[in-house]
Every structure is written in C-alpha cells, then in structure tokens.
Design a protein around this motif. Structure first.
Motif, short mmCIF file in Angstrom:
data_model
loop_
_atom_site.label_atom_id
_atom_site.label_comp_id
_atom_site.label_asym_id
_atom_site.label_seq_id
_atom_site.Cartn_x
_atom_site.Cartn_y
_atom_site.Cartn_z
N CYS A 89 -63.46 -68.17 63.47
CA CYS A 89 -63.83 -66.80 63.12
C CYS A 89 -65.34 -66.61 63.05
CB CYS A 89 -63.23 -66.42 61.76
SG CYS A 89 -61.44 -66.29 61.71
N TYR A 90 -66.06 -67.68 62.85
CA TYR A 90 -67.50 -67.64 62.60
C TYR A 90 -68.26 -66.81 63.64
CZ TYR A 90 -72.24 -69.54 61.94
OH TYR A 90 -73.59 -69.69 61.73
N SER B 93 -67.01 -61.16 65.19
CA SER B 93 -66.56 -59.86 64.71
C SER B 93 -65.88 -59.10 65.84
CB SER B 93 -67.75 -59.06 64.18
OG SER B 93 -67.35 -57.78 63.75
N GLU C 247 -63.83 -60.60 61.16
CA GLU C 247 -63.99 -61.68 62.14
C GLU C 247 -62.61 -62.25 62.48
OE1 GLU C 247 -68.26 -63.67 61.14
OE2 GLU C 247 -66.65 -64.02 59.68
N GLU C 248 -62.48 -62.77 63.70
CA GLU C 248 -61.18 -63.27 64.15
C GLU C 248 -61.30 -64.64 64.80
OE1 GLU C 248 -59.14 -58.93 65.21
OE2 GLU C 248 -59.36 -60.44 66.79
N SER C 249 -60.24 -65.42 64.71
CA SER C 249 -60.11 -66.65 65.50
C SER C 249 -59.02 -66.45 66.54
CB SER C 249 -59.81 -67.86 64.61
OG SER C 249 -58.54 -67.74 64.00
N ARG D 215 -61.33 -61.67 57.34
CA ARG D 215 -61.06 -62.42 58.58
C ARG D 215 -59.58 -62.36 58.92
NH1 ARG D 215 -64.58 -68.12 58.45
NH2 ARG D 215 -66.54 -67.19 59.17
N ARG D 216 -59.30 -62.48 60.21
CA ARG D 216 -57.92 -62.61 60.68
C ARG D 216 -57.86 -63.85 61.58
NH1 ARG D 216 -55.09 -57.65 63.15
NH2 ARG D 216 -56.90 -57.57 64.53
N TRP D 217 -56.96 -64.75 61.25
CA TRP D 217 -56.87 -66.02 61.96
C TRP D 217 -55.71 -66.05 62.95
CZ3 TRP D 217 -58.94 -65.93 57.08
CH2 TRP D 217 -60.05 -66.75 56.83
N CYS E 187 -55.39 -66.50 56.03
CA CYS E 187 -56.31 -67.50 55.50
C CYS E 187 -55.58 -68.77 55.07
CB CYS E 187 -57.06 -66.91 54.31
SG CYS E 187 -58.23 -68.06 53.56
#
Length: 370
Positions: A175-176, A179, A198-200, A247-249, A270
C-alpha cells in the motif's frame, strides 16, 4: 482326514494371498487454534512424511516447527538467519513459503532491502534461499532480491504448473505511497474519515526455472473494487469504512488448480485488525484474467456471530494424502487480539466449482494425515 486338512489349508492360503489388504489410514484429532504463534503460516508435507510449519515470527529470519499429527509440534529452531551486513536484506522478515523441488528445499520470503538510497519507509523485496533439508540451514540462493520493481513487494507464492511445465510467482504490491482514486475513497474523504486511501494489489509473473529472476513484466491480477455498487466492495473495504486505517489490501495470495480452473485465494483488509478476511477468484489461465467469486468472503471473523475468532487471513491450501484439501491460515482470538495463532480448516469445492472453507472452527476435527 489328512488330505482334507491339507486341502483346507491350501484353500486358506490361496484366499489369503488373493485378499487385497486395505491400506491403513491414520486419523488425527486437531483442535484450533493449534499451539503455534505465527503469522502468515505455510505448511509443507515433505517427502519424509512429516509436516513442517513456517511463518512470520522472528525479527531476523525464520523458524520452523515439525509434527507427525498436526496437533503436537516440536521446534526445529531458526532455519534462516538474515539481516547481517553482508546480506541484501535488512529487517522485517515476512511470509515464508518452502517448496521441495528435485531434492532441494527452496524458501521464498519478503524482507526490507538494505539498498535504500532514497530512505524509503518500506522497501520490501522478495528473496530465495535453499537448503538440503526442510529444517535448514537455508542460505540465499543469490545474495540479492529476486527482482527490483519500482514499488515494495511482499507475500511471495509460487505455483508449478504441470499443464505447461512453467512456474509462476505471485506477490502483492504494498500500500505504501500507492494512493488510488475510487468511489470508496471519495466517500471516505467526504465523510472526513481519511484524506486518501492507499491500496495493495496482487500481481503474477512467470518465474525463471532456476529462480534467478522473472520472465517478462508482472501482470495485475487482483485489486480492490473501485465502485460502491461492486458486490465485493463492502467486505474488501471494512478496515477503511470501520475507521481502522486508510488502506485497502489485496495480499497473501495463494494459487492452485482444480481440473482446468485456476483458483487464487487472497486476503483483504488490515492484517492487524478484526476484519482481515479471505476471498477467491478463478481463471482459465495462471495469469488470468481472474473473476472474483460471488460467495466472497469465504473466511472471516465469527465474533459478530457469537464466536471467538477474528482477523482470519493470509492462507495457503494443502492437499492431504486422502485428497481432501485444508485451508491453513492465521487468526486472532477475541480474548487475546494482539497475538496471531494458526488454524487448519477443511476447504471444499463443489460440482459447480464453488469454493467454501468450513471455518473458523474451534471444535475438534478429524484429519487423515497419511
């Protein structure tokens, strides 16, 4: 009378020789959580017949545990040590997976790269180590990351495809500094919850046979939904919509094949929170395109239904000797939410290709182990 006795004895011997002996099956009673305190568990059924568990637990590498019955576990000690000045990796050793190939054992893992010229807070890379035994010691196959994309990557998963003889690497972009604009991000911004989301994302790519690198460019396989009307949007956004974190993973992927269909399981939300959960998607090709299942999530917390388990995720799938599949994952007990523990539950695929996980359970279950 003597002739009659000899005839009867001969018949008994013939009958005995022609009677097929049924193979014996050992059944073990397993109760979740099993007595291992690990994150991101990976279970290997090695050629020696024993079961080896690996996971995230140490600050400078990885340890392993061995069992004959999946309930009683013995420590194998630290099987890989990283973070020295002469190694490419620095810290944050996460998500090990061990594969037995051609008499060797290969450990794929994530860690922060020591080479960090721009002083990034996250510079995760994927490494590969090798050993002659499942208990190590493992040494890096190459003293460098497997590949170096422009973004941090974690959660390596490898699939060896018997259909085409190739092997594939699956991983998650962190996610880092990622955005992403979406209707979900807009709604959370409007509500004053978070300034950005932010997303992964999960990618796949062909892996070189000697594990020295990748072939071609990674393909985006899975990402969080962008529209509120998407049926996956609610469950994949819970950590953000419940105020845990902005964040959304999409992470912790694991791929396997059933017939002509490729199943990829993944975790959303998370990993430190209550809403960590597992879904899956299917495709006709190991690099997709993948379609997310309508019955997602297939594994999630049960505290809201009167249970004691939360934060269920980062799973893998093991096919047992009797052909039954089991989902191995970590979760958190509601009376000790800061500690990750390991669960094993039955995974089923019905005649229509629909995957379900019979968990999280905390009652004893019988598992055939050989």
């Amino acid at each position: 009378m003597k002739k009659l006795f000899l005839f009867a004895l001969l018949c008994t011997c013939i009958l005995s020789c022609n009677t097929k002996k049924e193979p014996s099956t050992t059944v073990s009673t397993v109760t979740n959580p099993i007595p291992l305190k690990l994150g991101d568990p990976f279970l290997l059924h090695a050629s020696d017949g024993r079961y080896y568990m690996y996971g995230t637990s140490l600050s400078d590498g990885f340890e392993a545990f061995v069992s004959d019955d999946l309930q009683q576990w013995d420590s194998c000690g630290q099987i890989y040590k990283g973070g020295s000045d002469t190694q490419w990796n620095k810290d944050c050793f996460w998500a090990p997976e061990v594969y037995e190939r051609n008499g060797k054992y290969y450990l794929f893992y994530s860690a922060n790269d020591r080479n960090n010229p721009t002083n990034e807070a996250e510079i995760f890379r994927i490494g590969v180590a090798v050993s002659d035994t499942p208990t190590g010691p493992f040494c890096d196959l190459y003293n460098r990351p497997l590949f170096t994309p422009d973004y941090p990557v974690i959660d390596a998963n490898v699939y060896f495809d018997d259909a085409n003889g190739r092997c594939y690497l699956y991983f998650s972009r962190c996610c880092y500094k990622h955005s992403v604009e979406s209707e979900i991000a807009d709604s959370l911004r409007a509500a004053g919850s978070f300034p950005e989301i932010e997303e992964s994302w999960v990618y796949g790519v062909e892996l070189k046979p000697d594990f020295s690198g990748i072939i071609g460019e990674p393909t985006l396989l899975l990402s969080p939904p962008t529209q509120l009307s998407d049926v996956q949007s609610e469950w994949e956004s819970r950590s953000a919509t419940h105020g845990e974190v902005g964040r959304r993973w999409t992470e912790g992927s694991f791929l396997f094949r059933e017939g002509d269909t490729y199943y990829i399981m993944y975790s959303a939300n998370c990993y430190q929170g209550r809403y960590y959960a597992v879904g899956y998607a299917t495709a006709d090709n190991p690099l997709g395109p993948f379609t997310k299942a309508m019955n997602n999530p297939v594994l999630e917390e049960n505290v809201s239904r009167g249970g004691r388990v939360m934060g269920t995720g980062h799973n893998m799938v093991l096919t047992m000797p009797d052909g039954n599949r089991y989902c191995v994952y970590h979760g958190r007990m509601s009376d000790n939410p800061d500690e990750r523990v390991v669960f094993i539950d039955r995974l089923m695929i019905d005649d229509n290709g629909i995957l379900t996980v019979e968990g999280p359970t905390t009652e004893p279950q019988e598992i055939s182990i050989d």
